[in-house]
Design a protein around this motif. Structure first.
Motif, short mmCIF file in Angstrom:
data_model
loop_
_atom_site.label_atom_id
_atom_site.label_comp_id
_atom_site.label_asym_id
_atom_site.label_seq_id
_atom_site.Cartn_x
_atom_site.Cartn_y
_atom_site.Cartn_z
N ILE A 147 0.84 -1.21 0.00
CA ILE A 147 0.00 0.00 0.00
C ILE A 147 0.87 1.25 0.00
N GLU A 148 1.92 1.25 0.82
CA GLU A 148 2.81 2.41 0.88
C GLU A 148 3.52 2.63 -0.46
N ASN A 149 3.91 1.52 -1.11
CA ASN A 149 4.58 1.65 -2.41
C ASN A 149 3.67 2.31 -3.45
N PHE A 182 -13.15 3.86 6.09
CA PHE A 182 -12.26 2.81 6.62
C PHE A 182 -11.88 1.81 5.53
N TYR A 183 -10.71 1.20 5.74
CA TYR A 183 -10.18 0.25 4.75
C TYR A 183 -10.74 -1.16 5.01
N ASP A 232 -4.21 4.62 11.88
CA ASP A 232 -2.95 3.88 11.85
C ASP A 232 -2.11 4.38 10.65
N PHE A 233 -2.71 4.29 9.42
CA PHE A 233 -2.02 4.83 8.24
C PHE A 233 -3.04 5.15 7.14
N VAL A 234 -2.63 6.00 6.19
CA VAL A 234 -3.49 6.40 5.06
C VAL A 234 -3.33 5.39 3.93
N VAL A 280 -9.20 7.08 2.26
CA VAL A 280 -9.36 5.78 2.93
C VAL A 280 -8.20 5.63 3.94
N ILE A 281 -8.54 5.26 5.20
CA ILE A 281 -7.51 5.03 6.22
C ILE A 281 -7.71 3.65 6.85
N GLN A 282 -6.62 3.17 7.38
CA GLN A 282 -6.69 1.94 8.18
C GLN A 282 -6.50 2.35 9.64
#
Length: 375
Positions: free
Chosen positions: A220-222, A343-344, A352-354, A371-373
């Motif tokens: 997801i970050e990538n 929410f994810y 926690d993270f985007v 969307v966030i987790q």
């Protein structure tokens, strides 16, 4: 006329039959001839009419018979034969004069008729020439007035267009609430496409990375980093392009921002319109820069499709007026703002993270939730 007559002396004529009947017949013949001539001389001119009347008076003089004897007639003052012959000659001459006069009159009337027709034709021709001249004048005036009307209409359209542009500039300038519904690349259409990017290409790219045993959060970050890198480069390129246009139009190399007071409002509007209309023509050049920046060749096929779609939407978002903004920032542990995030895979109160950024205008208007987790 005088058959079987024999002259006895100067005043005597011998007639075989009844002398009284002979004289009466002769007088009747002369009277008929006189009546005929009287009818014919009605149309004679004044001078000839007077002469004719004198002739008729002479012809109407009675023949006084002095003596009638068996087979003889005695006439006073003249010889009957000579007098009657003179009368008939006179009548024939008079008739010829009348015929000649009538012929002249007929020719004269014919000539007058022809002259009258010629005069009428000349008058009609002159009138027609006048009318032709008037028609040409009116046609020339009509043409001149039409040209004037056309010029005025063009000026009117120009003024109305100018007025509309000025009013539109005030309405559209950095106003996200006013959009051209005929524009297939207007902000709301781009927001919809951005949502489809998350549902389709992002999902396919994520699954591809997960199949390669990359952890989900790392994957997801990538993908988020690819989007952020592309969007930031598009934002910088669009801004530099507007500044470049301003420098060219203003002949001012010191211009650093197209929204500055140095650029007239009307020109700013035109510059942004030009940039947006030329966006697809410019995109291939922007795409080359993006591909080099993200090292597209080193990406998998699914991630390349994702990156290509991110590049197109990011560029189009940044040439809008005002441009669209992606909000990636959200600190772990912050309370979830449900007005801008969904929410994810689970619910929670703290971030926690985007996973996916918020789409919004610079002024803060949210167009699509991110969307966030949660933790």
């Amino acid at each position: 006329m005088f058959e079987h007559t024999e002259r006895m002396d100067e005043n005597m004529v011998i007639v075989e039959s009844n002398p009284q009947k002979f004289v009466s017949s002769l007088i009747e013949t002369l009277h008929d001839k006189i009546s005929q001539i009287q009818e014919e001389i009605k149309d004679c001119p004044t001078d000839e009419l007077q002469q004719c009347e004198q002739w008729v008076m002479v012809l109407n003089e009675p023949l006084d018979v002095i003596e009638v004897e068996a087979g003889f007639i005695h006439v006073s003052n003249s010889n009957l034969k000579e007098k009657t012959e003179d009368m008939f000659c006179l009548l024939d001459s008079l008739q010829k004069s009348i015929a000649k006069y009538k012929s002249k009159q007929k020719e004269k009337m014919k000539e007058e008729t022809i002259n009258n027709e010629i005069n009428k034709n000349e008058k009609l021709q002159f009138r027609m020439e006048q009318l032709d001249s008037q028609i040409k004048y009116f046609e020339s005036e009509e043409k001149r007035l039409k040209e004037k009307i056309f010029t005025l209409e063009v000026q009117k359209e120009g003024l109305l267009t100018r007025l509309s542009e000025v009013a539109g500039m005030k309405v559209f300038e950095n106003n996200p609430n006013v959009q051209d519904l005929s524009d297939t690349k207007r902000p709301m259409k781009l927001v919809e496409a951005f949502g489809e990017l998350y549902d389709n290409e992002w999902t396919d790219a994520l699954e591809d990375l997960l199949r390669k045993q990359i952890p989900e959060r790392q994957a997801i970050e990538n993908l988020k980093d690819i989007l952020k890198t592309i969007f930031d480069l598009s934002c910088t390129s669009a801004r530099n392009q507007r500044i470049g246009i301003a420098k060219c139009l203003l002949f001012d190399d010191t211009c650093t921002e197209c929204n500055s007071d140095a650029v007239p409002q009307s020109l700013r509007r035109r510059m942004k319109t030009l940039q947006k209309e030329a966006s697809m023509d410019v995109f291939p050049f922007i795409k080359e820069q993006i591909d080099r920046r993200i090292d597209r060749e080193g990406l998998s096929e699914e991630v390349q499709k994702y990156a290509d779609r991110c590049a197109l939407l990011s560029w189009l978002m940044n040439v809008q007026d005002p441009p669209l903004v992606l909000k990636f920032a959200a600190h772990p542990g912050e309370v979830v703002n449900k007005t801008i995030f969904t929410f994810y895979t689970k619910s929670g109160d703290f971030i926690d993270f985007v996973v996916w950024p918020v789409v919004m205008y610079e002024i803060g208007t949210v167009l699509r939730k991110g969307v966030i987790q949660p933790q």
